[in-house]
Enzyme design. Structure first.
Site, PDB file in Angstrom:
ATOM      1  CG  ASN A 296      -1.903   1.131   1.240  1.00 12.26           C
ATOM      2  OD1 ASN A 296      -1.661   2.190   0.655  1.00 12.26           O
ATOM      3  ND2 ASN A 296      -3.030   0.930   1.888  1.00 12.26           N
ATOM      4  CB  CYS A 364      -7.337  10.023 -12.550  1.00 14.41           C
ATOM      5  SG  CYS A 364      -7.497   8.799 -11.231  1.00 14.41           S
TER       6      CYS A 364
END
Length: 420
Positions: A296, A364
């Site tokens: 992660n 994004c």
């Protein structure tokens, strides 16, 4: 409007009419004043309450976006010829915007590209990505669901007219957003064309080969919107040690490696993505300069900062870091949380970079606007006690066109900085 119209009539508020006149194609549930009987997914005519015709669009009876307008030209009839014209225009845009930008000796940039970008190309709710002779589609509205045979045929014909062959269409209609339209989730080969034996395909982008799993990977299997941003990273990479965060199947890392990076470390939380990235490195003969970590990133970056031993084990110190995270927000209500996320990962990256190092970073999500992202990066730099010299500011590739008046179509912002 004097001439007779063949479609059911739907009357909207003045506010909705102003929005349509400004170029936004959506009519929301609360903006509808009255509607004649129609079937879900039908074409309807949109009128302002004073009787002025505002356009024709596709009805979505179960969605808060009640109508998606597809034309404001009163001479249009929404028939097969209409969609064939739209398909031709969409493909011609890709040829014009990307057809001459291929790298020397590499495949044309239209070999792998987005052919249809939903409302921005006049196909509300439809995404169609080309991977050489395969189209991978996503349908998110009931109107497009009903029109699939017509629209798919129009796309195949439009490419064929330009000498481009499409042999198969894979449908990734498994997104949870379809529930908002009352649509079932499914995926598989469209039965209008032949079905290949496998949904694993090898394609080329920027002169590199990628083994894609279009059945199980995110979205349609690849993120085509970063094509030219990956080239920008390639141009910076020579002789550098690169950390590619949120690497997916490795496109930024592979571009850095082929650009001459000394080492590229690719990191992603998905073991499946890491496995594909490793396979792609081998496929391109770049495995000797690339390494992979399943982790992660939100935990990984602080670990590297806290331990120089761990940093060296991972191939650091790094002097070029790429941050290409998934959207931290998909709603307006969580923008504040997303801004904190962007600030946090950029801070951690900047703390790892030396003076003179480079950061390529992006967002994004259209909810995280360009200015919100820039503010988060600036705050991260202030917190890290560094100054940033902007090298480039970029956006999504032109096969994901930004339609003015429709801000939802502008969703990707990309910055490259040097730390000074």
């Amino acid at each position: 409007m004097k001439q007779a119209r063949p479609y059911p009539r739907l009357t909207v508020t003045r506010k909705a009419a102003r929005s349509l006149a400004g170029g936004h194609p959506w009519v929301f549930e609360g903006e509808v004043l009255s509607a004649e009987p129609a079937q879900n997914g039908d074409v309807v005519d949109v009128f302002e309450e004073n009787g002025t015709w505002q356009g024709a669009g596709l009805l979505s009876q179960e969605s808060k976006i009640r109508v998606r307008v597809v034309t404001r030209n009163a001479n249009d009839r929404i028939d097969e010829s209409f969609w064939r014209r739209r398909a031709t225009w969409a493909w011609q845009h890709r040829v014009t915007a990307m057809g001459s930008r291929g790298l020397p000796g590499a495949e044309p940039d239209t070999t792998c590209c987005r052919v249809v970008f939903s409302e921005a190309d006049g196909f509300p709710g439809l995404v169609a990505d080309r991977y050489e002779n395969v189209l991978v589609t996503q349908v998110g509205t009931v109107g497009m669901e009903r029109l699939r045979p017509v629209v798919y045929g129009a796309l195949v014909e439009a490419l064929a007219a330009d000498g481009q062959q499409i042999d198969a269409i894979y449908e990734r209609n498994d997104g949870p957003s379809r529930a908002k339209e009352g649509l079932q989730q499914y995926k598989g080969w469209w039965d209008g064309l032949a079905a290949p034996d496998s949904a694993r395909i090898v394609v080329r982008e920027n002169g590199l080969s990628f083994d894609l799993d279009i059945e199980n990977s995110q979205k349609t299997g690849f993120f085509l919107d970063q094509k030219y941003n990956r080239r920008a990273v390639r141009e910076l990479a020579r002789g550098r040690r690169v950390l590619d965060c949120f690497c997916h199947v490795g496109p930024f890392g592979l571009n850095a490696a082929v650009g001459g990076a000394e080492l590229v470390r690719c990191v992603d939380v998905s073991q499946t993505a890491i496995d594909l990235a490793r396979e792609n490195a081998q496929l391109n003969g770049l495995a000797d300069r690339m390494a992979f970590t399943c982790a992660n990133v939100l935990d990984y970056l602080p670990e590297l900062r806290a331990s120089r031993t761990r940093l060296r084990e991972e191939g650091g110190p790094f002097d070029l870091i790429v941050l290409d995270p998934p959207a931290f927000t998909k709603s307006r209500g969580t923008v504040g949380h997303a801004a904190r996320g962007y600030r946090e990962i950029n801070y951690e990256a900047l703390r790892l970079l030396p003076r003179g190092g480079y950061l390529a970073t992006c967002s994004c999500s259209h909810f995280t606007t360009r200015d919100l992202l820039a503010k988060a990066i600036a705050e991260a730099a202030h917190q890290a006690n560094v100054q940033l010299k902007q090298v480039e500011e970029r956006q999504q590739a032109p096969d994901h066109p930004i339609l003015w008046g429709f801000p939802e179509s502008h969703y990707l912002d990309f910055f490259i900085f040097q730390v000074v």
